[in-house]
Scaffold this motif. Sequence first.
Motif, PDB file in Angstrom:
ATOM      1  N   GLU A 187       0.814  -1.216   0.000  1.00 20.63           N
ATOM      2  CA  GLU A 187       0.000   0.000   0.000  1.00 20.63           C
ATOM      3  C   GLU A 187       0.846   1.265   0.000  1.00 20.63           C
ATOM      4  N   ALA A 188       2.154   1.140   0.285  1.00 21.36           N
ATOM      5  CA  ALA A 188       3.055   2.294   0.296  1.00 21.36           C
ATOM      6  C   ALA A 188       3.948   2.352  -0.938  1.00 21.36           C
ATOM      7  N   LEU A 189       3.772   1.382  -1.852  1.00 29.53           N
ATOM      8  CA  LEU A 189       4.690   1.297  -2.988  1.00 29.53           C
ATOM      9  C   LEU A 189       4.616   2.524  -3.886  1.00 29.53           C
ATOM     10  N   ASP A 190       3.426   2.964  -4.234  1.00 28.85           N
ATOM     11  CA  ASP A 190       3.304   4.112  -5.132  1.00 28.85           C
ATOM     12  C   ASP A 190       3.854   5.388  -4.497  1.00 28.85           C
ATOM     13  N   ALA A 191       3.649   5.541  -3.200  1.00 33.38           N
ATOM     14  CA  ALA A 191       4.202   6.711  -2.508  1.00 33.38           C
ATOM     15  C   ALA A 191       5.726   6.661  -2.500  1.00 33.38           C
ATOM     16  N   ALA A 192       6.277   5.468  -2.348  1.00 32.11           N
ATOM     17  CA  ALA A 192       7.741   5.324  -2.363  1.00 32.11           C
ATOM     18  C   ALA A 192       8.307   5.636  -3.746  1.00 32.11           C
ATOM     19  N   ILE A 193       7.600   5.221  -4.781  1.00 31.83           N
ATOM     20  CA  ILE A 193       8.039   5.539  -6.147  1.00 31.83           C
ATOM     21  C   ILE A 193       7.972   7.047  -6.371  1.00 31.83           C
ATOM     22  N   GLU A 194       6.903   7.670  -5.905  1.00 30.53           N
ATOM     23  CA  GLU A 194       6.773   9.121  -6.042  1.00 30.53           C
ATOM     24  C   GLU A 194       7.901   9.843  -5.312  1.00 30.53           C
ATOM     25  N   ALA A 195       8.304   9.324  -4.167  1.00 33.06           N
ATOM     26  CA  ALA A 195       9.398   9.945  -3.419  1.00 33.06           C
ATOM     27  C   ALA A 195      10.720   9.865  -4.173  1.00 33.06           C
ATOM     28  N   GLU A 196      10.884   8.844  -5.014  1.00 35.62           N
ATOM     29  CA  GLU A 196      12.082   8.748  -5.848  1.00 35.62           C
ATOM     30  C   GLU A 196      11.997   9.667  -7.054  1.00 35.62           C
ATOM     31  N   VAL A 197      10.788   9.811  -7.610  1.00 31.33           N
ATOM     32  CA  VAL A 197      10.593  10.614  -8.824  1.00 31.33           C
ATOM     33  C   VAL A 197      10.662  12.104  -8.522  1.00 31.33           C
ATOM     34  N   ALA A 198      10.023  12.546  -7.452  1.00 29.85           N
ATOM     35  CA  ALA A 198       9.822  13.978  -7.191  1.00 29.85           C
ATOM     36  C   ALA A 198      11.099  14.814  -7.192  1.00 29.85           C
ATOM     37  N   PRO A 199      12.199  14.367  -6.592  1.00 24.48           N
ATOM     38  CA  PRO A 199      13.395  15.215  -6.600  1.00 24.48           C
ATOM     39  C   PRO A 199      13.904  15.551  -7.997  1.00 24.48           C
ATOM     40  N   TYR A 200      13.709  14.643  -8.944  1.00 23.85           N
ATOM     41  CA  TYR A 200      14.184  14.907 -10.302  1.00 23.85           C
ATOM     42  C   TYR A 200      13.429  16.062 -10.954  1.00 23.85           C
ATOM     43  N   LEU A 201      12.211  16.290 -10.526  1.00 26.41           N
ATOM     44  CA  LEU A 201      11.400  17.341 -11.132  1.00 26.41           C
ATOM     45  C   LEU A 201      11.864  18.734 -10.731  1.00 26.41           C
ATOM     46  N   ALA A 202      12.761  18.801  -9.750  1.00 25.42           N
ATOM     47  CA  ALA A 202      13.362  20.083  -9.360  1.00 25.42           C
ATOM     48  C   ALA A 202      14.749  20.262  -9.966  1.00 25.42           C
ATOM     49  N   CYS A 203      15.179  19.286 -10.748  1.00 20.03           N
ATOM     50  CA  CYS A 203      16.529  19.315 -11.337  1.00 20.03           C
ATOM     51  C   CYS A 203      16.467  19.690 -12.814  1.00 20.03           C
ATOM     52  N   ALA A 204      17.569  20.247 -13.310  1.00 19.02           N
ATOM     53  CA  ALA A 204      17.667  20.567 -14.736  1.00 19.02           C
ATOM     54  C   ALA A 204      17.749  19.265 -15.533  1.00 19.02           C
ATOM     55  N   PRO A 205      16.821  19.023 -16.462  1.00 19.06           N
ATOM     56  CA  PRO A 205      16.807  17.743 -17.177  1.00 19.06           C
ATOM     57  C   PRO A 205      18.112  17.426 -17.901  1.00 19.06           C
ATOM     58  N   GLY A 206      18.688  18.448 -18.526  1.00 13.96           N
ATOM     59  CA  GLY A 206      19.948  18.212 -19.233  1.00 13.96           C
ATOM     60  C   GLY A 206      21.073  17.840 -18.274  1.00 13.96           C
ATOM     61  N   ALA A 207      21.082  18.459 -17.115  1.00 11.76           N
ATOM     62  CA  ALA A 207      22.110  18.140 -16.124  1.00 11.76           C
ATOM     63  C   ALA A 207      21.928  16.727 -15.588  1.00 11.76           C
ATOM     64  N   VAL A 208      20.674  16.303 -15.394  1.00 10.35           N
ATOM     65  CA  VAL A 208      20.408  14.931 -14.950  1.00 10.35           C
ATOM     66  C   VAL A 208      20.941  13.936 -15.975  1.00 10.35           C
ATOM     67  N   ALA A 209      20.649  14.190 -17.246  1.00 14.15           N
ATOM     68  CA  ALA A 209      21.093  13.282 -18.306  1.00 14.15           C
ATOM     69  C   ALA A 209      22.609  13.219 -18.373  1.00 14.15           C
ATOM     70  N   GLU A 210      23.268  14.372 -18.264  1.00 13.98           N
ATOM     71  CA  GLU A 210      24.728  14.376 -18.345  1.00 13.98           C
ATOM     72  C   GLU A 210      25.361  13.775 -17.104  1.00 13.98           C
ATOM     73  N   ALA A 211      24.727  13.961 -15.945  1.00 13.62           N
ATOM     74  CA  ALA A 211      25.231  13.335 -14.725  1.00 13.62           C
ATOM     75  C   ALA A 211      25.130  11.814 -14.820  1.00 13.62           C
TER      76      ALA A 211
END
Length: 260
Positions: A187-211
């Motif tokens: 029952e907590a799986l989707d929330a855990a996935i969201e917790a992994e996804v959310a930080p990336y949405l505050a990052c520069a996409p190009g920088a994430v890809a290059e990192a």
Amino acid sequence: MTETIRLDRDGRGVVTLWLARSEKHNALDAQMISEITQVIRHLGQEQKVRAVVLAAEGKSFCAGGDLRWMQANMTASSEERGASARALAEMLAAVDACPKPVIGRVQGNAFGGGVGMISVCDVAIAVPAARFGLTETKLGLTPATISPYVVARMGAAKARRVFMSSRLFDAAEAVALDLIARVVPPEALDAAIEAEVAPYLACAPGAVAEAKALLRLLSSHPDSGLQEATIAALVKRWESDEARDGISAFFERTPPPWAL
């Protein structure tokens, strides 16, 4: 239009790629391998895509390679066998090299190639009931094309514990082996996935890809020579008497000759 996978997109640029052969425990066959490869490459080039969640329908995450597909490859021509092994290797490489972060949502069991699919995710979260295993040797096969990613994920010392024995292990041991990042209730799986996804949405996409590209450059990942070696290793096993006997025994529901 795909038949073995489906995509869900949200307004933030998060795409969930669902393995959708639940009736076959999401086992990888030629069509699924091709569809995953094409779709993940396309998603990697889409500017609006910020993250990819690799998920699965049904009770199993991925049962590995479809045994009917493997059986067909054992009787195919050498060129056809090589092409099939190469397609599998290229699918794994495509997910591994995807410039978007890939998060694994492991809601059920993962065996063989399913462990390989988890290993090419950047992070994976599982539920307590999930079971895992590199089950190829029980069938007379080897974890050939997935091997560079499994060893890169676990490290050689930890991989030795499960790589050759076909032993099944639970989610807690998968964490200890570094295959899974953490285990959460269903029952907590989707929330855990969201917790992994959310930080990336505050990052520069190009920088994430290059990192991510920099991380792959600095760490162990298969070059063309290693990929060719794993393709050859898989083809060699498909051509072996052990693989023929092991897969035949599976379908006939009888013990293989080596089982004690």
